[in-house]
Design an enzyme around this catalytic site. Structure first.
Site, PDB file in Angstrom:
ATOM      1  N   GLU A 154      35.083  45.381  31.806  1.00  0.00           N
ATOM      2  CA  GLU A 154      34.149  44.628  33.001  1.00  0.00           C
ATOM      3  C   GLU A 154      33.675  43.655  32.460  1.00  0.00           C
ATOM      4  O   GLU A 154      32.179  44.264  31.471  1.00  0.00           O
ATOM      5  CB  GLU A 154      33.756  45.948  34.112  1.00  0.00           C
ATOM      6  N   CYS A 173      25.067  44.180  35.952  1.00  0.00           N
ATOM      7  CA  CYS A 173      26.245  43.075  35.820  1.00  0.00           C
ATOM      8  C   CYS A 173      26.541  42.639  37.421  1.00  0.00           C
ATOM      9  O   CYS A 173      26.990  41.730  37.851  1.00  0.00           O
ATOM     10  CB  CYS A 173      27.602  44.422  35.787  1.00  0.00           C
ATOM     11  N   GLU A 176      26.646  33.210  32.951  1.00  0.00           N
ATOM     12  CA  GLU A 176      25.574  34.367  33.391  1.00  0.00           C
ATOM     13  C   GLU A 176      24.610  34.841  32.658  1.00  0.00           C
ATOM     14  O   GLU A 176      24.885  33.893  31.362  1.00  0.00           O
ATOM     15  CB  GLU A 176      26.047  35.981  33.257  1.00  0.00           C
TER      16      GLU A 176
END
Length: 456
Positions: free
Chosen positions: A214, A251, A329
Site C-alpha cells: 500500500e 494515506c 502526494e
C-alpha cells in the site's frame, strides 16, 4: 535468519489448527496488548509524538481488528464441493473439493504513521495469523522501542505458539528477509519509492512471491457546484479537519480537490487552514520530505498559494493549467485546489490520474445526472468511493476496501483493512476423488470444524 527459520518450522502446525484454537490464540494476544496499554502508549508517544488520545484510539482499533480477524479464521476457507456426476457435460465430473489454505510464512513491513495498527501486531499480522500463516515483522525505525516491547508481549501471550511472531530490524535485515526462500508473501505500507523497490526484489526472486504494497494516494475530492454553493461552510470545515488530521500523515489524506471556479468554498477552506495550529511530524525525514514536495508543487506554473502558515498550506491552480505533477502526494497538511468551470472538463483529468485509494464526491441529490458520468471513472481509478464525508476514516469491517489500482497498491484485487485482508495470505487447492477421511478437515463430509461448505 533464525526468525524465518522458526516461522517455517511452525507454519504447517499453525495452518492445521482448527478455527476455534486459532481464534483463541489471536484473541489472547489482543487481551495481552489491552492489559499492557498504558505502558505501550507511553512508549509510542515518546517515539512518535502522536499524543496519548490518538494512540489510545489506535491501540483500541488494533486489538479490535485482532479479535475481528480471529473470528474470521473459520470462514476464510471458501470451501466448494462438487460431487461426482457421471452426467456432467461434456463428460463425467469427478468428485472435486476446493478450499483455500495458508501460503506460508509472511513478512510484514511496519509503517511509520500507525505504530500499533500497521505495525508489529497490526492488521497485516492479524490477517496472516487468521489465514494460518506465521509472521516475521520488519520493525519501523521510527518506533523501535515500541516494536520490541510489543513483540515481547505478543510472544509471551502466544505461549507455545511463540514462533508465530518474529521481529527483525534494519533495512538490510528487511531485504534479506524478503529474499529468504521460506518467505511466501510480504505486506508493506509506506512510500511509493520504498514499496516499489521492495516489490522488484519480491518479483526478482528465484521463486517470486506476492508483494501486497500500500503505497501512495492523493485521494481526489470532487465538489459539485450545488454542494459548493449551499454547503460551503460545512464542506470547508470538514475538508480542513480531514486534511490536517494527524498533521496530514494519513494515506487517505484528501490532498487534491476539484472545486468550482466561483463560490465561497475555497476562501472558507483557506480561512480555516490559517487558524490551524502547527502539528508534529513523525520524524525529521518526513518533515523534510513534506517541505521538499510542497515547494515542488508550489513551483508548478499557474500554481498559487492561498493559505500558508505553521499549521497547513493550501495551493490553488486552474484546471487549464493542470499537469500530472499536480497529483503528486505530499505526506502532510497540504491541499491543492483545482478550479474548474465545467464539470465535463474534469472527467478526462480524473480518468488520467494514477490509481487512488479513495475518491470522494460532494453533490446535491439534484446533481445526480452529473454524478452518473463521474461514477464509472471514479470506480476505475480507486478502491473506495465516498458520497459525502471524508476519506480519513477507514472502518475495520467486512465490506471495507483499502486498496486501489497501481500505484495506490501493488495488488489492486486485495485490501489491507477489513476481514477480506485475510484473502491475501491464502491460496486455493483442489482435491480430486480423495477418500473423505483422508481430506483436510474443511473438505470432509462430516465437516468436523463446522466451516461453511458450498455444494454443486
Amino acid at each position: 535468519m533464525k526468525e524465518i527459520v522458526q516461522a517455517a518450522e511452525i507454519a504447517g502446525a499453525w495452518a492445521a489448527t482448527d478455527p476455534k484454537t486459532r481464534a483463541a490464540v489471536i484473541t489472547g494476544v489482543a487481551d495481552a496488548l489491552d492489559a499492557a496499554g498504558p505502558a505501550l502508549i507511553a512508549i509510542a508517544d515518546a517515539e512518535t509524538r502522536l499524543g496519548t488520545k490518538r494512540l489510545t484510539g489506535e491501540l483500541a482499533r488494533t486489538t479490535f481488528q485482532l479479535r475481528l480477524l480471529a473470528a474470521e479464521s473459520g470462514s476464510s476457507y471458501d470451501v466448494r464441493i462438487d460431487r461426482a456426476d457421471p452426467s456432467w457435460p461434456p463428460g463425467p465430473r469427478p468428485d472435486l473439493r476446493r478450499y483455500r489454505t495458508a501460503v506460508g510464512p509472511v513478512l510484514v513491513f511496519a509503517a511509520s504513521n500507525f505504530p500499533f495498527a500497521f505495525s508489529v501486531a497490526g492488521g497485516d499480522t492479524a490477517a496472516a495469523w487468521a489465514a494460518g500463516c506465521p509472521v516475521v515483522v520488519k520493525a519501523h525505525p521510527g518506533h523501535p522501542e515500541l516494536s520490541r516491547r510489543t513483540a515481547s508481549i505478543v510472544v509471551e501471550a502466544l505461549g507455545r505458539w511463540g514462533a508465530l511472531l518474529g521481529l527483525v530490524e534494519g533495512e538490510t535485515a528487511g531485504v534479506e528477509a524478503l529474499r529468504h526462500p521460506a518467505v511466501a508473501a510480504a505486506a508493506f505500507t509506506g512510500s511509493v519509492a520504498g514499496g516499489l523497490a521492495l516489490a522488484r526484489i519480491a518479483a526478482d526472486r528465484p521463486v517470486p512471491i506476492p508483494f501486497h504494497g500500500e503505497l501512495g494516494s492523493v485521494n481526489p475530492v470532487i465538489v459539485l457546484p450545488g454542494a459548493a454553493e449551499t454547503r460551503a461552510e460545512e464542506l470547508a470545515t470538514g475538508y480542513a479537519g480531514s486534511l490536517t488530521l494527524g498533521n496530514g500523515q494519513f494515506c487517505t489524506n484528501p490532498g487534491l480537490v476539484f472545486a468550482p471556479s466561483s463560490g465561497p468554498f475555497v476562501d472558507l477552506v483557506a480561512e480555516r487552514l490559517r487558524a490551524v495550529t502547527a502539528g508534529s511530524f513523525l520524524n525529521d525525514r518526513i518533515a523534510s520530505g513534506f517541505e521538499t514536495v510542497a515547494e515542488r508543487l508550489a513551483a508548478i506554473p499557474g500554481m498559487r498559494e492561498i493559505a500558508g502558515g505553521a499549521g497547513a498550506r493550501l495551493l490553488e491552480i486552474d484546471l487549464a493549467d493542470f499537469v500530472p505533477d499536480v497529483a503528486e502526494e505530499c505526506f502532510g497538511p497540504l491541499g491543492v485546489i483545482v478550479r474548474y468551470s465545467r464539470l465535463s472538463d474534469v472527467v478526462p483529468i480524473l480518468a488520467a490520474l494514477p490509481g487512488q485509494l479513495t475518491t470522494t464526491v460532494h453533490a446535491l441529490d439534484s446533481e445526480a445526472g452529473d454524478v452518473e458520468a463521474l461514477r464509472p471513472v471514479l470506480a476505475d481509478r480507486s478502491g473506495r468511493i465516498l458520497w459525502g464525508g471524508w476519506p480519513t476514516g477507514v472502518a475495520v469491517t467486512a465490506a471495507m476496501q483499502h486498496g486501489g489500482p497501481y500505484p495506490a497498491t501493488t495488488s489492486p484485487a486485495s485490501t489491507s483493512v477489513g476481514t477480506a485482508a485475510v484473502d491475501r495470505f491464502l491460496r486455493p487447492v483442489s482435491y480430486q476423488d480423495w477418500p473423505s477421511h483422508l481430506l483436510p478437515e474443511p473438505l470432509r463430509d462430516d465437516n468436523p470444524w463446522g466451516v461453511p461448505q458450498r455444494f454443486s
